[in-house]
Design an enzyme around this catalytic site. Structure first.
Site, PDB file in Angstrom:
ATOM      1  N   CYS A  40       1.276  -4.032   9.727  1.00 12.35           N
ATOM      2  CA  CYS A  40       2.527  -4.777   9.853  1.00 12.35           C
ATOM      3  C   CYS A  40       3.202  -4.954   8.505  1.00 12.35           C
ATOM      4  O   CYS A  40       3.402  -6.074   8.027  1.00 12.35           O
ATOM      5  CB  CYS A  40       2.249  -6.114  10.512  1.00 12.35           C
ATOM      6  SG  CYS A  40       1.460  -5.893  12.111  1.00 12.35           S
TER       7      CYS A  40
ATOM      8  N   GLY B 194     -10.528   8.443 -16.607  1.00 11.82           N
ATOM      9  CA  GLY B 194      -9.093   8.582 -16.367  1.00 11.82           C
ATOM     10  C   GLY B 194      -8.594  10.000 -16.216  1.00 11.82           C
ATOM     11  O   GLY B 194      -7.382  10.230 -16.182  1.00 11.82           O
TER      12      GLY B 194
ATOM     13  N   TYR C 202     -10.828   5.515  -4.930  1.00 11.00           N
ATOM     14  CA  TYR C 202     -10.026   4.298  -4.769  1.00 11.00           C
ATOM     15  C   TYR C 202      -9.352   4.202  -3.403  1.00 11.00           C
ATOM     16  O   TYR C 202      -8.317   3.570  -3.274  1.00 11.00           O
ATOM     17  CB  TYR C 202      -8.994   4.168  -5.910  1.00 11.00           C
ATOM     18  CG  TYR C 202      -9.656   4.306  -7.264  1.00 11.00           C
ATOM     19  CD1 TYR C 202     -10.504   3.316  -7.732  1.00 11.00           C
ATOM     20  CD2 TYR C 202      -9.499   5.461  -8.031  1.00 11.00           C
ATOM     21  CE1 TYR C 202     -11.158   3.450  -8.947  1.00 11.00           C
ATOM     22  CE2 TYR C 202     -10.148   5.605  -9.244  1.00 11.00           C
ATOM     23  CZ  TYR C 202     -10.977   4.600  -9.703  1.00 11.00           C
ATOM     24  OH  TYR C 202     -11.630   4.735 -10.895  1.00 11.00           O
TER      25      TYR C 202
ATOM     26  N   TYR D 296       0.400   1.723  -5.969  1.00 11.08           N
ATOM     27  CA  TYR D 296       0.773   2.467  -7.173  1.00 11.08           C
ATOM     28  C   TYR D 296       1.947   3.416  -6.954  1.00 11.08           C
ATOM     29  O   TYR D 296       2.253   4.214  -7.838  1.00 11.08           O
ATOM     30  CB  TYR D 296      -0.409   3.324  -7.656  1.00 11.08           C
ATOM     31  CG  TYR D 296      -1.694   2.602  -7.917  1.00 11.08           C
ATOM     32  CD1 TYR D 296      -1.740   1.529  -8.800  1.00 11.08           C
ATOM     33  CD2 TYR D 296      -2.879   3.019  -7.320  1.00 11.08           C
ATOM     34  CE1 TYR D 296      -2.937   0.884  -9.067  1.00 11.08           C
ATOM     35  CE2 TYR D 296      -4.077   2.379  -7.584  1.00 11.08           C
ATOM     36  CZ  TYR D 296      -4.099   1.314  -8.447  1.00 11.08           C
ATOM     37  OH  TYR D 296      -5.286   0.681  -8.707  1.00 11.08           O
TER      38      TYR D 296
END
Ligand SMILES: *Cc1c(COP(=O)(O)O)cnc(C)c1O
Length: 467
Positions: free
Chosen positions: A392, A275, A422, A365
């Site tokens: 779209c 993290g 990610y 996020y």
């Protein structure tokens, strides 16, 4: 298009963007700490790993992920050396392919996987299974069977149902499996809600406060096929200071000590998770690994002394902080639209040839990114721009706010830094997009690690297409 963009760009009511966003003094200069270490501009053209990005995409087309190998390896080494005495597990879910798994092994790190697919990539790369940790909140029995049979070094157990499965698997294979018990220490890291994973109301781990964690440890101790290594906690992602780790370590070490007194078991290890934050924009100011290590070690030493327990061997699991800054995404601009907002301010919408299929983080996020013109110089004034994709969805945004030169136009290349974590690993085929390649650059040489998908790849699973 207006002939003098400076007119509206400087007009009263012009958009300023978020408070932290500043117009660049010079479009031709990168903000160093947002980019991989070898990245720089030459006459407005982005160069990474000694390779001209415009030349590179002339070969592989856009969008493309460009991975700075030297930068990746240096960040891996910085964690290995900064956290000397720890085991450092690279979190493969951030980004994994066989070449990267080999780099991780070569730099002396261990590897976390959390699916059979990630395990397959690691094993195909020849990664030593003894140095693999296996995560996940819903590992199936076949997945566990394979992990145990392959000799995975640690399985991080996450539920009582998983303990049932793992006990069955080890008994039937006649093997002993080292495990860690993932606990939720009730800490909410200071980060986005959806990527904070240690408050109690969530799917991961055993609750310490509800007593589930101690019960899980008891189950592991009693199971003949399971070998208890220690406790594991992961408090979230994109964390910038060690205060969250401090609270978590205190609670997890209290349980560690309790296991010693109540069960008479000394656990040799403890994992503090990953993290560690990176700089996506000038707003972010991450600490370096050695500094984090010093602070985290001090916290653990202090708590262990207070509890009168021996210090367990520690491990950490950085993913984003190793691969995130090492990669950038390069797009070609397709359309530019000036949209007048209420109050007369103008937002420039710059549409590129990718979007939420290659970077879902902005939509998922509300993540912030930055970007730069990568193919030429510009003396035009900065215009607050929003870089959007071609999908779209109105929420198909790549970079919410950035100052690009006001003369940005179709055919320009735009590069977004810090997309290593990610992005490719969460990429999708939405709108039947072909997922972009990952091209490693090093010492002037470009090597495609993962090629661009083809229409044949897309149709390979569509059985109607083969009739
Ligand atoms: C995702 C994850 C990590 C890596 O997180 P980063 O933010 O990429 O460092 C480490 N450990 C666990 C258990 C995770 O789920």
């Amino acid at each position: 298009m207006p002939t003098h963009e400076a007119g509206w760009a400087h007009a009263d009511g012009a958009l300023r963007g978020p408070a932290w966003l500043r117009p660049p003094a010079d479009h031709d200069v990168l903000v160093d700490r947002l980019w991989s270490t070898t990245a720089h501009k030459v006459d407005g053209e982005l160069v990474v790993g000694g390779v001209s990005v415009p030349d590179l995409v002339a070969d592989v087309n856009t969008p493309a992920y460009v991975l700075d190998e030297a930068d990746f390896r240096a960040r891996a080494r910085a964690f290995r050396d900064g956290f000397a005495g720890y085991d450092v597990y690279y979190a493969g879910k951030a980004f994994l392919c066989t070449a990267v798994a080999r780099w991780v092994a070569e730099e002396g790190l261990s590897l976390d996987v959390c699916s059979d697919g990630e395990l397959t990539v690691a094993l195909r790369a020849g990664f030593d299974p003894a140095r693999i940790g296996y995560h996940g909140n819903n590992k199936t029995e076949p997945e566990l069977r394979r992990a145990v049979a392959e000799g995975v070094g640690r399985v991080i157990v996450d539920s009582f149902d998983e303990l049932d499965r793992l006990e069955r698997v080890t008994v039937s294979l006649g093997r002993s499996q080292p495990v860690m018990v993932r606990v939720t220490p009730g800490v909410e890291a200071h980060t986005h809600e959806y990527i904070a994973t240690a408050h109690e109301d969530q799917k991961f781990g055993f609750s310490i406060t509800a007593g589930d964690a101690l019960e899980a440890v008891r189950r592991v101790v009693a199971a003949p096929g399971l070998e208890l290594l220690g406790l594991h906690s992961h408090i979230g992602s994109q964390i910038f200071d060690t205060s969250g780790f401090e609270v978590a370590a205190r609670r997890v070490l209290a349980l560690h000590a309790q296991v010693g007194t109540e069960l008479g078991v000394t656990m040799p290890e403890m994992d503090l998770g990953g993290g560690f934050g990176i700089a996506y924009t000038t707003e972010d100011d991450p600490a370096d690994p050695a500094q984090l290590a010093t602070e985290m070690t001090k916290i653990v030493e202090h708590e262990c002394r207070a509890l009168g327990v021996a210090e367990p061997r520690l491990s950490i699991e950085p993913g984003r902080a190793i691969v995130g800054p090492a990669m950038c995404t390069v797009y070609t601009v397709g359309t530019v639209k000036r949209v007048e907002l209420d109050g007369g301010a103008v937002r420039t919408y710059v549409s590129v040839d990718g979007g939420m299929s290659d970077n879902i983080r902005t939509a998922l996020y509300d993540a912030d990114y930055s970007c730069t013109l990568a193919s030429r110089t510009s003396a035009a004034p900065p215009a607050l721009s929003r870089v959007v994709g071609k999908h779209c969805e109105a929420g198909d945004i790549v970079v919410q706010d950035e100052f690009l030169p006001a003369d940005v136009r179709p055919g320009d290349l735009v590069a977004v830094p810090s997309t290593g974590a990610y992005c490719r690993s969460m990429a999708s085929n939405y709108n039947h997009a072909l997922r972009p390649p990952v091209v490693a650059v090093r010492d002037g040489v470009a090597t495609t690690l993962v090629r661009r998908e083809t229409v044949d790849d897309l149709l390979a699973t569509d059985l109607g297409a083969h009739e």
